[in-house]
Scaffold this active site. Sequence first.
Site, short mmCIF file in Angstrom:
data_model
loop_
_atom_site.label_atom_id
_atom_site.label_comp_id
_atom_site.label_asym_id
_atom_site.label_seq_id
_atom_site.Cartn_x
_atom_site.Cartn_y
_atom_site.Cartn_z
N SER A 51 46.76 45.07 79.93
CA SER A 51 46.65 44.26 78.72
C SER A 51 47.63 43.09 78.75
CB SER A 51 46.93 45.12 77.48
OG SER A 51 47.08 44.33 76.33
N TYR A 77 51.87 50.56 72.50
CA TYR A 77 50.65 50.27 73.26
C TYR A 77 50.99 49.47 74.52
CZ TYR A 77 46.33 47.93 74.61
OH TYR A 77 45.27 47.43 75.32
#
Length: 353
Positions: free
Chosen positions: A145, A170
């Site tokens: 990501s 995350y």
Amino acid sequence: MVCKPEAPVPSPMTSKSDATILLTGAAGFIGMHVTERLVEAGNRVVGVDNLNTYYDPALKEARLARLTGSPGFSFERLDLADREATARLFETLRPAVVIHLAAQAGVRYSLVNPAAYIDSNLVAFGNVLEGCRQHAVGHLVYASSSSVYGTNTRMPFAVTDAVDHPVSLYAATKKANELMAHTYSHLFALPTTGLRFFTVYGPWGRPDMAPMLFTKAILEGRPIEVFNEGRMLRDFTYIDDIVEGVVRVAARPPKANANFDRSAPDPGCSWAPYRIYNIGNNQPVELDTFITTLEAAIGRKAERILKPMQPGDVPATFADVDHLAHDVGFKPSTPLADGLARFVAWYREFYRV
């Protein structure tokens, strides 16, 4: 230093093959689109998903319905955090390629349910790595990501940049995935490629993302919440460009770089068969501009409620895709207006509004 690209390697991705591709997160946004592309090319794909309730499972079921019945596609409902079940899956399938897109997504949700990220993004990823090692998988491609860049201020974000200061759990789990993958590439010569996705949007997208949230609110006549007063930059990347990048990368397992300079290491590659790529549109836009473009696609104006930036969020993302273009001959290029027009058309048809 740009890691020297290898010559194209024959792969189940580029021609019809009896080899099995295991694709995790098949009922997810990106997973469904990548699966469609692969089965349309004549590949045998086994999709895996646990169909969790992070958002409405009905949307996941609808995505799966598009895939069900496609020649070469089969589906297994499975939680990859279950070590024994995942081991049995690999033992049965013995896949040639694994495309691991399953994960617990969402920056803000990681602040309220961290356990979901530990289970889905760390435990499950470790089980997938072990399955690949035990059964000599030819290439593991996995989703990382843009969140790993944290609050880096040097733009655009490059895979040669250090990413050691995540600002959300995350992001930390995605950075951990890259480190875990490198360890397996080094110890067991497992070819791994991590793909740092940048703000993906398009038809069949996630309900917790801005395009869906804003479109729903605008069509229902409700105000939209605009964080950091709309002054955030995002490198919005259309789903078709993401799919093209995934498929091209999956067809090129990395090889060890004999010229890797350990005195000045490039974080994007290694002496091991390991690569990292950004996949982003390379054209960041302000959130305010995104909303204006979405309003034009919908044909209605939004009522905006301006709010401060949320914890765990970052002010800007901007992908340097030079390594991707250099190695696989592709870079995303879909204009935002075109992508949002396609998204809104899908939204109106799917939700009948």
